[in-house]
Design an enzyme around this catalytic site. Structure first.
Site, PDB file in Angstrom:
ATOM      1  N   LYS A 143       0.864  -1.203   0.000  1.00 32.10           N
ATOM      2  CA  LYS A 143       0.000   0.000   0.000  1.00 32.10           C
ATOM      3  C   LYS A 143       0.892   1.243   0.000  1.00 32.10           C
ATOM      4  O   LYS A 143       0.690   2.164  -0.795  1.00 32.10           O
ATOM      5  CB  LYS A 143      -0.872  -0.004   1.241  1.00 32.10           C
ATOM      6  N   ASN A 144       1.893   1.258   0.868  1.00 29.46           N
ATOM      7  CA  ASN A 144       2.682   2.482   1.055  1.00 29.46           C
ATOM      8  C   ASN A 144       3.721   2.707  -0.031  1.00 29.46           C
ATOM      9  O   ASN A 144       4.367   3.753  -0.055  1.00 29.46           O
ATOM     10  CB  ASN A 144       3.330   2.486   2.438  1.00 29.46           C
ATOM     11  N   ARG A 201      -4.882  10.624   4.717  1.00 29.24           N
ATOM     12  CA  ARG A 201      -3.948  11.718   4.803  1.00 29.24           C
ATOM     13  C   ARG A 201      -2.815  11.594   3.797  1.00 29.24           C
ATOM     14  O   ARG A 201      -2.159  12.572   3.460  1.00 29.24           O
ATOM     15  CB  ARG A 201      -3.404  11.867   6.198  1.00 29.24           C
ATOM     16  N   CYS A 227      -5.447  12.131  12.633  1.00 30.48           N
ATOM     17  CA  CYS A 227      -6.186  10.874  12.516  1.00 30.48           C
ATOM     18  C   CYS A 227      -6.033  10.186  13.863  1.00 30.48           C
ATOM     19  O   CYS A 227      -5.445  10.738  14.788  1.00 30.48           O
ATOM     20  CB  CYS A 227      -5.616  10.035  11.379  1.00 30.48           C
ATOM     21  N   ARG A 265      -0.338  14.399  13.205  1.00 31.96           N
ATOM     22  CA  ARG A 265       0.240  14.174  11.890  1.00 31.96           C
ATOM     23  C   ARG A 265       0.288  15.454  11.048  1.00 31.96           C
ATOM     24  O   ARG A 265      -0.323  15.578  10.005  1.00 31.96           O
ATOM     25  CB  ARG A 265      -0.506  13.051  11.174  1.00 31.96           C
ATOM     26  N   ASP A 299       4.487   0.475  12.035  1.00 31.30           N
ATOM     27  CA  ASP A 299       3.275  -0.152  11.482  1.00 31.30           C
ATOM     28  C   ASP A 299       3.131  -1.609  11.900  1.00 31.30           C
ATOM     29  O   ASP A 299       2.129  -2.241  11.588  1.00 31.30           O
ATOM     30  CB  ASP A 299       3.286  -0.073   9.949  1.00 31.30           C
ATOM     31  N   ARG A 308      -8.581  -0.813   4.700  1.00 33.42           N
ATOM     32  CA  ARG A 308      -7.754   0.246   4.115  1.00 33.42           C
ATOM     33  C   ARG A 308      -6.385  -0.292   3.718  1.00 33.42           C
ATOM     34  O   ARG A 308      -5.772   0.167   2.774  1.00 33.42           O
ATOM     35  CB  ARG A 308      -7.556   1.387   5.120  1.00 33.42           C
TER      36      ARG A 308
HETATM   37  C1  EPZ Z   1       4.067   6.955   6.470  1.00 35.90           C
HETATM   38  O1  EPZ Z   1       3.232   7.935   7.025  1.00 35.90           O
HETATM   39  C2  EPZ Z   1       3.191   5.719   6.299  1.00 35.90           C
HETATM   40  N1  EPZ Z   1       2.111   6.025   5.372  1.00 35.90           N
HETATM   41  C3  EPZ Z   1       2.632   5.297   7.657  1.00 35.90           C
HETATM   42  O2  EPZ Z   1       1.875   4.114   7.464  1.00 35.90           O
HETATM   43  C4  EPZ Z   1       3.805   5.002   8.585  1.00 35.90           C
HETATM   44  O3  EPZ Z   1       3.314   4.670   9.857  1.00 35.90           O
HETATM   45  C5  EPZ Z   1       4.715   6.237   8.685  1.00 35.90           C
HETATM   46  O4  EPZ Z   1       5.145   6.626   7.358  1.00 35.90           O
HETATM   47  C6  EPZ Z   1       5.950   5.991   9.535  1.00 35.90           C
HETATM   48  O5  EPZ Z   1       6.690   4.934   8.999  1.00 35.90           O
HETATM   49  C7  EPZ Z   1       2.365   6.044   4.041  1.00 35.90           C
HETATM   50  O6  EPZ Z   1       3.492   5.822   3.611  1.00 35.90           O
HETATM   51  C8  EPZ Z   1       1.216   6.347   3.136  1.00 35.90           C
HETATM   52  P1  EPZ Z   1       5.846  10.394   8.712  1.00 35.90           P
HETATM   53  P2  EPZ Z   1       3.752   9.460   7.122  1.00 35.90           P
HETATM   54  O7  EPZ Z   1       5.643  11.656   7.947  1.00 35.90           O
HETATM   55  O8  EPZ Z   1       4.640   9.780   5.972  1.00 35.90           O
HETATM   56  C9  EPZ Z   1       5.656  13.578  12.208  1.00 35.90           C
HETATM   57  C10 EPZ Z   1       0.061   2.677   7.734  1.00 35.90           C
HETATM   58  O9  EPZ Z   1      -0.393   2.117   8.734  1.00 35.90           O
HETATM   59  N2  EPZ Z   1       5.616  14.578  11.127  1.00 35.90           N
HETATM   60  O10 EPZ Z   1       7.111   9.626   8.501  1.00 35.90           O
HETATM   61  O11 EPZ Z   1       2.566  10.310   7.376  1.00 35.90           O
HETATM   62  C11 EPZ Z   1       4.393  12.750  12.235  1.00 35.90           C
HETATM   63  O12 EPZ Z   1       3.412  13.405  12.993  1.00 35.90           O
HETATM   64  C12 EPZ Z   1       0.477   4.129   7.801  1.00 35.90           C
HETATM   65  O13 EPZ Z   1       0.229   2.136   6.610  1.00 35.90           O
HETATM   66  C13 EPZ Z   1       5.658  15.935  11.457  1.00 35.90           C
HETATM   67  O14 EPZ Z   1       5.709  16.301  12.632  1.00 35.90           O
HETATM   68  O15 EPZ Z   1       4.640   9.406   8.427  1.00 35.90           O
HETATM   69  C14 EPZ Z   1       4.848  11.463  12.871  1.00 35.90           C
HETATM   70  O16 EPZ Z   1       4.817  11.610  14.278  1.00 35.90           O
HETATM   71  C15 EPZ Z   1       0.170   4.731   9.163  1.00 35.90           C
HETATM   72  N3  EPZ Z   1       5.626  16.861  10.454  1.00 35.90           N
HETATM   73  C16 EPZ Z   1       6.292  11.317  12.403  1.00 35.90           C
HETATM   74  O17 EPZ Z   1       6.692  12.611  11.951  1.00 35.90           O
HETATM   75  C17 EPZ Z   1       5.561  16.492   9.128  1.00 35.90           C
HETATM   76  O18 EPZ Z   1       5.557  17.387   8.241  1.00 35.90           O
HETATM   77  C18 EPZ Z   1       6.489  10.349  11.256  1.00 35.90           C
HETATM   78  O19 EPZ Z   1       5.595  10.736  10.244  1.00 35.90           O
HETATM   79  C19 EPZ Z   1       5.527  15.118   8.819  1.00 35.90           C
HETATM   80  C20 EPZ Z   1       5.555  14.183   9.833  1.00 35.90           C
END
Ligand code: EPZ
Length: 414
Positions: A22-23, A91, A115, A120, A303, A395
């Site tokens: 998916k990702n 998102r 979410c 996020r 995850d 999802r």
């Molecule tokens: C990706 O989400 C994945 N989704 C998530 O998978 C996964 O849990 C996550 O990476 C971490 O590995 C997809 O790839 C579509 P991040 P993403 O930006 O990119 C903070 C699943 O279950 N942050 O690496 O949204 C954020 O709040 C999903 O398949 C900021 O503060 O994750 C989080 O605490 C869930 N500011 C941390 O960084 C920003 O601008 C990591 O978020 C961006 C992120």
């Protein structure tokens, strides 16, 4: 509202095929916005989130055909707005921001909002896009970004955000000049996306490390490419073998990208090995408790935290689970405790004291990976588990109850 009913206690045995990631599929499908011509992508999973991104891309003017092999053409983009009603359900829609600005010179994308697992924010995405020369305005819950032509520069990401890295890497492909992206996420899905972009004519090096170099080009052409298998689904099924004391063969993926989870599962006493055409995962009667700490790749994936916690509820001792990526990713704890688990949470740390057996109970899914955790617990529990709000699981897992029942689980959707 669908429910999933599980009658626990069956050892899983047999063979299961892992679907496309998916990702990886989400950013790969979005990357077509940068191209002209018909792209062909293979191994696209049949998931609700994929349906959502297809709807979003069509709303922008892309033409899409097919399913597991998907053809997509973005010659005639007619709209640069990703509306709230689409973005609020997923998102990852934020991924269209960078490509739209790069291709169309503007974008209006709804702020994704939080979410279940956390606020996020997308501040790192927008700050990096500004560094590339986009003028960003936050208004009425939308991000408005404009740039006649993005300009390459050196950018240091405040944190290794996965979709943030993907967003900026895609935008920089069509920028003028070179972009050096530092402190990038190293997830395999980012490497898959970089390979696809290079196939489209982009000039990218360093994906999978903490520094990615992108030399901007004037345009990108269509490509035929394949999405990597879903390492989180593979890890989930390995844990299913562990928690039921089963013996399964996982096909469609190999062990690369799975080091952190395989090491941990072997420490619990499981035997995980390469067999012809796949991976064999064998559970032990006695499960050794191990500690888990989630980290950016190549650390233990957040995850799989909920799924591993379910497994540790039947360990032989104490397991400390530390969640360092999201601020609220323990919603499965209270549901697991309804099934007899012994867990105490303090901040981002949960201490899991193993119990001999879980007991089936009515439980509620709160987010995608929590749903998987509760299904795993139901497989091992004595008696019947009834999981509500199963739309969460759809999802990110393709036909999970069919795959599990083909392994001998007593599970059905009603
Ligand atoms: C990706 O989400 C994945 N989704 C998530 O998978 C996964 O849990 C996550 O990476 C971490 O590995 C997809 O790839 C579509 P991040 P993403 O930006 O990119 C903070 C699943 O279950 N942050 O690496 O949204 C954020 O709040 C999903 O398949 C900021 O503060 O994750 C989080 O605490 C869930 N500011 C941390 O960084 C920003 O601008 C990591 O978020 C961006 C992120």
């Amino acid at each position: 509202m669908d429910k999933i009913i599980i009658c626990g206690g069956k050892k899983l045995e047999g063979e299961v095929f892992i679907s496309g990631s998916k990702n990886a599929a989400l950013p790969v499908l979005v990357s077509s916005l940068l191209t002209t011509g018909w792209n062909t992508f293979h191994n696209i999973p049949d998931l609700v989130d994929i349906k959502t991104i297809k709807r979003l891309l069509e709303s922008l003017g892309a033409e899409i055909e097919g399913g597991e092999t998907l053809r997509i053409n973005a010659d005639k983009l007619r709209n640069c707005e990703a509306s709230y009603d689409l973005v609020k359900t997923m998102r990852a829609s934020i991924l269209v921001l960078g490509p739209l600005v790069a291709r169309m010179g503007m974008a209006r994308v709804s702020l994704p909002g939080g979410c279940a697992i956390g606020a996020r924010p997308v501040n790192v995405h927008t700050k990096a896009l500004e560094a590339l020369g986009a003028r960003i305005k936050l208004e009425d819950g939308y991000i408005e970004a404009k740039a006649s032509r993005l300009k390459g520069t050196t950018i240091y990401l405040d944190l290794p955000t996965v979709t943030g890295t993907e967003n900026i890497m895609m935008a920089a492909c069509l920028a003028k000049g070179t972009t050096l992206l530092k402190n990038t996420a190293k997830e395999p899905e980012i490497m898959n996306l970089a390979d696809v972009l290079c196939g489209m004519g982009a000039k990218i090096s360093g994906a999978g490390t903490d520094t990615i170099r992108i030399d901007g080009v004037d345009s990108l052409h269509a490509v035929e490419a394949t999405v990597i298998p879903d390492r989180i689904e593979a890890g989930t099924f390995m844990i299913a073998a562990g928690i039921t004391g089963g013996d399964i063969k996982i096909t469609g993926c190999d062990l690369c990208y799975l080091d952190a989870i395989v090491t941990k599962l072997r420490n619990t006493g499981m035997d995980i090995s390469i067999v012809d055409g796949g991976i064999r995962a064998v559970g032990e009667e006695k499960v050794k408790s191990v500690d888990i700490k989630t980290l950016p790749y190549p650390g233990f994936p957040t995850d799989l935290q909920a799924q591993m916690m379910a497994f540790m509820t039947v360990g032989n001792g104490l397991s400390v689970v530390t969640e360092t990526i999201f601020e609220n990713r323990f919603m499965h704890v209270s549901e697991l405790m309804r099934m007899g688990a012994d867990i105490s949470v303090a901040g981002n740390r949960a201490v899991v004291k193993g119990v001999p057996r879980l007991r089936g109970a009515p439980v509620m899914a709160t987010d995608l990976r929590a749903s998987a955790s509760l299904i795993l617990a139901g497989l091992a529990a004595e008696g019947v588990t009834e999981l509500s709000r199963v739309y969460h699981i759809d999802r990110g897992y393709q036909k999970i109850e069919e795959k599990l029942s083909s392994l001998g689980a007593d599970i059905k959707r009603v």
